[in-house]
Design a protein around this motif. Structure first.
Motif, PDB file in Angstrom:
ATOM      1  N   LYS A 126       0.827  -1.202   0.000  1.00 34.32           N
ATOM      2  CA  LYS A 126       0.000   0.000   0.000  1.00 34.32           C
ATOM      3  C   LYS A 126       0.869   1.263   0.000  1.00 34.32           C
ATOM      4  O   LYS A 126       0.609   2.223  -0.726  1.00 34.32           O
ATOM      5  N   ILE A 127       1.938   1.228   0.824  1.00 31.49           N
ATOM      6  CA  ILE A 127       2.857   2.374   0.868  1.00 31.49           C
ATOM      7  C   ILE A 127       3.533   2.564  -0.488  1.00 31.49           C
ATOM      8  O   ILE A 127       3.676   3.699  -0.982  1.00 31.49           O
ATOM      9  N   MET A 128       3.933   1.442  -1.117  1.00 30.18           N
ATOM     10  CA  MET A 128       4.577   1.524  -2.437  1.00 30.18           C
ATOM     11  C   MET A 128       3.620   2.129  -3.459  1.00 30.18           C
ATOM     12  O   MET A 128       4.016   2.977  -4.274  1.00 30.18           O
ATOM     13  N   ARG A 129       2.367   1.711  -3.458  1.00 27.40           N
ATOM     14  CA  ARG A 129       1.378   2.265  -4.391  1.00 27.40           C
ATOM     15  C   ARG A 129       1.177   3.752  -4.142  1.00 27.40           C
ATOM     16  O   ARG A 129       1.092   4.553  -5.076  1.00 27.40           O
ATOM     17  N   MET A 130       1.128   4.131  -2.873  1.00 30.60           N
ATOM     18  CA  MET A 130       0.941   5.549  -2.543  1.00 30.60           C
ATOM     19  C   MET A 130       2.138   6.372  -3.021  1.00 30.60           C
ATOM     20  O   MET A 130       1.972   7.482  -3.557  1.00 30.60           O
ATOM     21  N   LEU A 131       3.340   5.824  -2.867  1.00 27.92           N
ATOM     22  CA  LEU A 131       4.547   6.542  -3.337  1.00 27.92           C
ATOM     23  C   LEU A 131       4.548   6.675  -4.854  1.00 27.92           C
ATOM     24  O   LEU A 131       4.930   7.708  -5.416  1.00 27.92           O
ATOM     25  N   GLU A 132       4.143   5.602  -5.551  1.00 28.72           N
ATOM     26  CA  GLU A 132       4.081   5.649  -7.013  1.00 28.72           C
ATOM     27  C   GLU A 132       3.038   6.660  -7.478  1.00 28.72           C
ATOM     28  O   GLU A 132       3.234   7.368  -8.465  1.00 28.72           O
ATOM     29  N   GLU A 133       1.924   6.722  -6.781  1.00 27.10           N
ATOM     30  CA  GLU A 133       0.891   7.689  -7.124  1.00 27.10           C
ATOM     31  C   GLU A 133       1.389   9.118  -6.907  1.00 27.10           C
ATOM     32  O   GLU A 133       1.051  10.024  -7.660  1.00 27.10           O
ATOM     33  N   MET A 134       2.190   9.305  -5.859  1.00 28.48           N
ATOM     34  CA  MET A 134       2.734  10.636  -5.567  1.00 28.48           C
ATOM     35  C   MET A 134       3.746  11.047  -6.640  1.00 28.48           C
ATOM     36  O   MET A 134       3.866  12.229  -6.969  1.00 28.48           O
ATOM     37  N   LYS A 135       4.472  10.081  -7.172  1.00 23.73           N
ATOM     38  CA  LYS A 135       5.462  10.365  -8.231  1.00 23.73           C
ATOM     39  C   LYS A 135       4.772  10.798  -9.519  1.00 23.73           C
ATOM     40  O   LYS A 135       5.243  11.675 -10.230  1.00 23.73           O
ATOM     41  N   SER A 136       3.670  10.163  -9.818  1.00 27.11           N
ATOM     42  CA  SER A 136       3.020  10.438 -11.104  1.00 27.11           C
ATOM     43  C   SER A 136       1.997  11.531 -11.023  1.00 27.11           C
ATOM     44  O   SER A 136       1.899  12.421 -10.355  1.00 27.11           O
TER      45      SER A 136
END
Length: 136
Positions: A126-136
């Motif tokens: 979940k944290i990884m998905r949130m970080l990826e969403e923040m990047k894009s």
């Protein structure tokens, strides 16, 4: 609500009448009460036979008293051994119950560890998905 019986209650219920008597005799003979009462009786026996004015029923060296002790020992030893054998069996049953409890606890701990691990993995995903969403 039904309460399950523990191993000691089950074992106690399985004892026959003779086994219960043997345990009671062993418990009684292994007590200070028995030693004190027997010592008093022996002292009275010897005292009455030493100072008897009319009739000595067991003169020195107290052959009848020795016979009584031999008879008591002849019966007491096997009874005490029966009780000790049952104690060994109770110990084996208790050890097996403890072993089974340990196995059950280990399995439960392993299941909890696996569940905690899956929760941790889910959180990390979940944290990884949130970080990826923040990047894009």
């Amino acid at each position: 609500m039904l309460k399950t019986k523990n191993w000691h209650q089950k074992h106690r219920e399985d004892l026959d009448y003779g086994s219960r008597i043997a345990d009671s005799v062993a418990k009684g003979m292994g007590s200070w009460k028995f030693i004190i009462i027997q010592t008093i009786l022996v002292a009275l026996w010897m005292g009455l036979n030493l100072v008897a004015f009319v009739q000595h029923w067991d003169v020195y060296p107290f052959i009848l008293l020795n016979l009584l002790f031999s008879t008591q020992a002849a019966y007491a030893a096997p009874i005490i051994m029966m009780s000790q054998n049952r104690q060994n069996e109770r110990d084996r049953v208790q050890a097996q119950a403890d072993y089974q409890t340990n196995i059950d606890a280990k399995l439960e701990i392993e299941a909890l560890a696996a569940k905690l691990n899956s929760i941790e993995v889910e959180k990390l995903d979940k944290i990884m998905r949130m970080l990826e969403e923040m990047k894009s």
